[in-house]
Scaffold this active site. Structure first.
Site, mmCIF file in Angstrom:
data_model
loop_
_atom_site.group_PDB
_atom_site.id
_atom_site.type_symbol
_atom_site.label_atom_id
_atom_site.label_comp_id
_atom_site.label_asym_id
_atom_site.label_seq_id
_atom_site.Cartn_x
_atom_site.Cartn_y
_atom_site.Cartn_z
ATOM 1 N N SER A 43 39.348 9.319 -3.824
ATOM 2 C CA SER A 43 38.888 8.593 -5.018
ATOM 3 C C SER A 43 39.271 9.311 -6.303
ATOM 4 O O SER A 43 38.975 8.843 -7.398
ATOM 5 C CB SER A 43 37.370 8.392 -4.965
ATOM 6 N N HIS A 176 25.428 -32.061 -26.937
ATOM 7 C CA HIS A 176 26.466 -32.768 -26.161
ATOM 8 C C HIS A 176 27.805 -32.768 -26.895
ATOM 9 O O HIS A 176 28.617 -33.669 -26.693
ATOM 10 C CB HIS A 176 26.049 -34.206 -25.853
ATOM 11 N N SER A 297 53.587 -18.705 -31.368
ATOM 12 C CA SER A 297 54.213 -19.224 -30.155
ATOM 13 C C SER A 297 55.697 -18.901 -30.208
ATOM 14 O O SER A 297 56.297 -18.913 -31.272
ATOM 15 C CB SER A 297 54.008 -20.738 -30.092
ATOM 16 N N LYS A 303 52.734 -22.685 -34.790
ATOM 17 C CA LYS A 303 51.492 -22.317 -34.099
ATOM 18 C C LYS A 303 50.882 -21.001 -34.560
ATOM 19 O O LYS A 303 51.563 -20.048 -34.878
ATOM 20 C CB LYS A 303 51.749 -22.210 -32.588
ATOM 21 N N ASN A 305 47.678 -19.026 -32.788
ATOM 22 C CA ASN A 305 46.726 -19.162 -31.679
ATOM 23 C C ASN A 305 45.593 -18.141 -31.757
ATOM 24 O O ASN A 305 45.834 -16.977 -32.072
ATOM 25 C CB ASN A 305 47.461 -18.994 -30.347
ATOM 26 N N GLU A 310 40.232 -16.225 -27.085
ATOM 27 C CA GLU A 310 40.667 -16.768 -25.789
ATOM 28 C C GLU A 310 40.664 -15.681 -24.716
ATOM 29 O O GLU A 310 40.237 -15.895 -23.589
ATOM 30 C CB GLU A 310 42.070 -17.363 -25.909
ATOM 31 N N GLN A 342 31.765 4.566 -2.457
ATOM 32 C CA GLN A 342 32.842 5.054 -3.314
ATOM 33 C C GLN A 342 33.468 3.905 -4.115
ATOM 34 O O GLN A 342 34.046 4.127 -5.176
ATOM 35 C CB GLN A 342 33.895 5.745 -2.435
ATOM 36 N N LYS A 345 32.782 2.585 -8.243
ATOM 37 C CA LYS A 345 33.220 3.108 -9.538
ATOM 38 C C LYS A 345 34.192 2.217 -10.291
ATOM 39 O O LYS A 345 34.036 1.995 -11.496
ATOM 40 C CB LYS A 345 33.821 4.500 -9.350
HETATM 41 N N1 ARG Z 1 33.864 10.326 -3.492
HETATM 42 C C1 ARG Z 1 32.611 10.016 -2.889
HETATM 43 C C2 ARG Z 1 32.006 8.777 -3.546
HETATM 44 O O1 ARG Z 1 32.476 8.401 -4.563
HETATM 45 C C3 ARG Z 1 31.669 11.162 -3.046
HETATM 46 C C4 ARG Z 1 30.611 11.247 -1.992
HETATM 47 C C5 ARG Z 1 31.236 11.507 -0.688
HETATM 48 N N2 ARG Z 1 30.262 11.784 0.327
HETATM 49 C C6 ARG Z 1 30.563 11.848 1.619
HETATM 50 N N3 ARG Z 1 29.622 12.094 2.440
HETATM 51 N N4 ARG Z 1 31.798 11.595 2.023
HETATM 52 O O2 ARG Z 1 31.075 8.166 -3.068
#
Ligand code: ARG
Length: 479
Positions: A43, A176, A297, A303, A305, A310, A342, A345
């Site tokens: 991650s 309406h 455009s 135009k 826009n 939007e 994970q 995020k």
């Molecule tokens: N990168 C992991 C997450 O975002 C951190 C926690 C990982 N914990 C584990 N037991 N593998 O959730």
């Protein structure tokens, strides 16, 4: 107190990613992780954005370990110094993130050990990445909420200023999308202000549940070390500590609540966008957006826009998607932590970036709106927008409301055939519908008269708009 959440901007680092290093958890493994699995499960590509929160959390944890005697003061000082140099390195762009270290937490810990030696290996005492990541995300969200409330307040302030200036500007109010009654443009702007006020209140409410410390829950069951969780909470500015370790490492309700609040913000911005788009069209012509918020455009030279509204309307879908991603992420998970988490995020970061960008664009654009007051007034005159005022007039002369409604309906049909507004019918013709009508009706049938008559709390009378502007300014000063 340590303030980890004072970011100048949300950013994803584009620092280089380095492959392959020795694992911090490699003890029980016989063969190296498959290269694809390593990349697939990592991650660090996106959670490096949590580096400040991670270092702030580790700093507080180390101080607490020394406070309770698990670390000596000398060990603690080395760790704090090491963490601080890593923070500076990352901020300077001088930190190579390693995919093999999987995430932000182990990248920083591995670097700490590299830098200060074996004492660095003591930092993770009484802690798991499970309570560590939950802490980091809460710290990060807390900062994001504060920045988002500020951005909302900036936009709310701009709406209030514009509402004050446009309190006497008449426009058609719609139901309406048909002309209903004349309203003050300022009143319309303050309707938007109310939506955003609820949004800011909602975020402040979510913040209370975000601001709880999970650290000390360790992997899932708590820890045998005599950690002082209240001390850590105090250092990090948390209002309390979690009461159940299983819940604390697995709970993402706070993130879902936050995403619900952001989805509502986007829904409101999208409704505002929709109106701005309609109003800038040739058919309405109520407002003009300065060129810097529009594009042209490539084929049609005439135009201009309204791209910003939007795009904000379009981006609303992303944030709804982020909310649904997290709701779905959580629905099948047994207690306690699972790797699924994970995946929380990226939707969170995406929602934060999208909402912050949209609020910024609106905050810049709203003060620059140029209303076309003549067009608004002319539109308000269409569609018999003061018909209700004629009915109310008759009621004041003693006619029951239902009868008055019927009488005015007939008068409207007559005016429609005659091709004019009610106020343009001669008095004698109006009196054919009711003898109770006299000369003073013409003041009642003006747009300004109609608007000013709705002088009730929450109504559209300019006097009410000014009162609401004053009240709004008082609220904004307090927030
Ligand atoms: N990168 C992991 C997450 O975002 C951190 C926690 C990982 N914990 C584990 N037991 N593998 O959730």
């Amino acid at each position: 107190m340590i303030r980890p959440d004072e970011h100048t901007a949300d950013q994803t680092s584009d620092l280089p990613l380095v492959k392959s290093r020795v694992k911090l958890w490699g003890g029980r493994f016989d063969e190296p992780t498959d290269a694809f699995v390593e990349a697939f499960t990592a991650s660090v590509g996106f959670d490096q954005r949590l580096f400040r929160e991670d270092i702030a959390g580790s700093t507080a944890h180390a101080k607490m370990l020394a406070h309770v005697g698990v670390l000596t003061n000398e060990e603690c000082d080395k760790i704090l110094h090491g963490l601080n140099t890593i923070l500076l390195d990352i901020e300077r762009g001088d930190f190579a993130w390693v995919v093999a270290y999987e995430d932000v937490h182990m990248n920083i810990e591995a670097r700490l050990i590299d830098r200060i030696g074996d004492v660095g290996k003591k930092l993770h005492t009484g802690r798991s990445r499970n309570d560590q990541v939950a802490t980091d995300v809460r710290l990060y969200l807390r900062g994001a909420i504060d920045r988002m409330i500020q951005a909302l307040n900036r936009l709310r302030g701009a709406l209030v200023d514009l509402a004050e200036r446009e309190a006497d500007t008449v426009m058609p109010g719609f139901t309406h999308l048909q002309v209903a009654q004349p309203i003050s443009f300022g009143h319309h702007l303050l309707a938007w202000y109310e939506m955003l006020t609820r949004d800011a209140e909602r975020l402040a409410d979510v913040r209370r549940r975000v601001n709880i410390l999970p650290l000390g829950s360790a992997a899932l069951a708590g820890t045998s070390y005599p950690l002082d969780r209240d001390y850590v909470a105090q250092l990090l500015g948390f209002e309390g500590v979690s009461r159940n370790s299983l819940d604390a490492v697995s709970d993402r309700d706070f993130a879902i609540e936050f995403l619900s609040a952001t989805a509502l913000i986007m829904m409101h911005l999208s409704r505002m966008s929709e109106e701005l788009i309609l109003w800038t069209s040739a058919q309405f012509g109520f407002i003009d957006l300065p060129d810097r918020f529009c594009t042209g455009s490539s084929i049609m030279p005439q135009k201009k826009n309204p791209d910003v509204p939007e795009l904000v309307r379009g981006k609303t879908g992303r944030v709804y998607g982020d909310l649904f991603a997290l709701l779905t992420l959580m629905k099948g998970q047994p207690l306690a932590y699972n790797k699924d988490n994970q995946e929380d995020k990226e939707p969170l970061f995406d929602a934060i970036d999208t909402v912050m960008g949209s609020l910024r664009a609106f905050g810049d654009m709203i003060p620059a709106l140029q209303p076309n007051r003549e067009r608004m007034r002319a539109a308000a005159k269409q569609g018999f927008s003061t018909a209700t005022d004629l009915a109310d007039y008759l009621v004041r002369q003693g006619v029951p409301f239902r009868d008055a409604h019927e009488i005015v309906g007939k008068a409207v049909r007559h005016a429609q055939t005659a091709g004019c507004d009610l106020s343009e019918l001669p008095l004698a013709e109006l009196q054919n519908f009711s003898p109770k009508i006299s000369e003073d009706i013409f003041a009642v049938l003006t747009l300004e008269g109609s608007m000013a008559a709705r002088n009730i709390t929450g109504g559209t009378a300019p006097a009410q708009v000014h009162a609401q502007v004053i009240a709004a300014r008082k609220t904004l000063v307090k927030t």
